[in-house]
Enzyme design. Structure first.
Site, short mmCIF file in Angstrom:
data_model
loop_
_atom_site.label_atom_id
_atom_site.label_comp_id
_atom_site.label_asym_id
_atom_site.label_seq_id
_atom_site.Cartn_x
_atom_site.Cartn_y
_atom_site.Cartn_z
N GLU A 267 13.22 99.62 38.15
CA GLU A 267 12.25 100.58 37.63
C GLU A 267 12.53 100.98 36.19
OE1 GLU A 267 12.28 101.30 42.14
OE2 GLU A 267 13.73 100.74 40.59
N GLU B 267 13.96 99.78 48.47
CA GLU B 267 14.01 101.10 49.09
C GLU B 267 13.50 101.06 50.52
OE1 GLU B 267 13.49 104.09 45.31
OE2 GLU B 267 11.78 102.83 45.86
N ALA C 189 6.55 98.61 44.24
CA ALA C 189 5.34 99.40 44.44
C ALA C 189 4.14 98.65 43.86
CB ALA C 189 5.48 100.76 43.78
N GLY D 239 10.51 99.44 45.24
CA GLY D 239 10.12 100.00 46.52
C GLY D 239 10.43 99.08 47.68
#
Length: 264
Positions: free
Chosen positions: A138, A118, A72, A115
């Site tokens: 994370e 993901e 992210a 992310g």
């Protein structure tokens, strides 16, 4: 030939569609392809357009040669408190990507982290370059994955390996990802994208309705008990029996020729 023109939103490069394949490339090299909210909005907008375009039968999602996506956008994340995180639109954007009805082939070289991991797990098939590394680090930031990293990853690789990746923040290599079932193939880095396109063109050459309902049935196997999944599979099988493409496929096989699909 598509009658639609595909823009390249900020942070993305778009090519095609050609031979039924649309390529979406993450292109924020200075930010290691960090997944900002505007970037995710751009992906969703492209997929929504592609969903209604008969000229697009498969999508290839890729990143850079060294980094697919490193996670992210931390600069964006740092400015948000708990309320802002609760109300942000990112979960809806990832959900919209997951609802895309046509096949997506991911091509990953370098890091697919947080992310980025993901995002690529939303692809239906992943081709990994030899340099690919997958991770959910994370935990090192005092948080946990928030876009499927605890759920999709566990479905793909099993509890023990998912726990190691999520709790310890350790990465796995392309070969480890292949052995665990996270990716379908490993290719040389310089052949990874070409192999993804080769596979996408092959899929694009199949009967469109059959491909769509096959994807739907396989995805439902993760959402429903076996008995319910079998009912769905049979329903989709019966629906396809009423299509022109099914009749064409049978005729072409009996006549020893290549079928001509119409998508009906």
């Amino acid at each position: 030939m598509s009658e639609l023109t595909y823009p390249s939103p900020e942070g993305l490069l778009v090519a095609g569609p050609e031979a039924g394949v649309l390529e979406i490339r993450l292109d924020r090299p200075d930010a290691r392809n960090a997944l900002s909210t505007p970037l995710l909005r751009g992906i969703v907008a492209l997929l929504q357009q592609a969903a209604g375009d008969d000229a697009v039968r498969c999508v290839v999602l890729t990143g850079g040669d060294k980094v697919f996506a490193a996670g992210a956008d931390l600069a964006e994340m740092a400015s948000k408190d708990m309320q802002a995180v609760l109300l942000e639109e990112r979960p809806q954007l990832f959900a919209a990507i997951g609802r895309f009805p046509k096949p997506v082939v991911g091509a990953v070289c370098g890091y697919a982290l947080g992310g980025g991991c993901e995002l690529v797990m939303h692809a239906d098939i992943i081709i990994a370059g030899e340099s690919a590394q997958f991770g959910q680090p994370e935990i090192n930031l005092g948080i946990i994955p928030g876009a499927g990293g605890t759920q999709r990853l566990t479905h793909a690789v099993g509890k023990s390996l998912a726990m190691k990746m999520v709790l310890a923040g350790e990465f796995i290599s392309a070969r480890e990802a292949l052995a665990a079932g996270l990716v379908a193939e490993v290719a040389a880095d310089d052949a990874c994208l070409a192999r993804a396109h080769e596979l996408a063109r092959k899929i694009a050459g199949k009967a469109p309705l059959a491909v769509r309902l096959a994807k739907d049935a396989v995805l439902q196997s993760f959402e429903t008990p076996l008995a319910a999944g079998m009912v769905l599979e049979r329903r989709n099988f019966v629906v396809l029996a009423g299509t022109d493409d099914r009749n064409e496929g049978v005729r072409a096989f009996l006549e020893k020729r290549k079928p001509v699909w119409t998508g009906r």
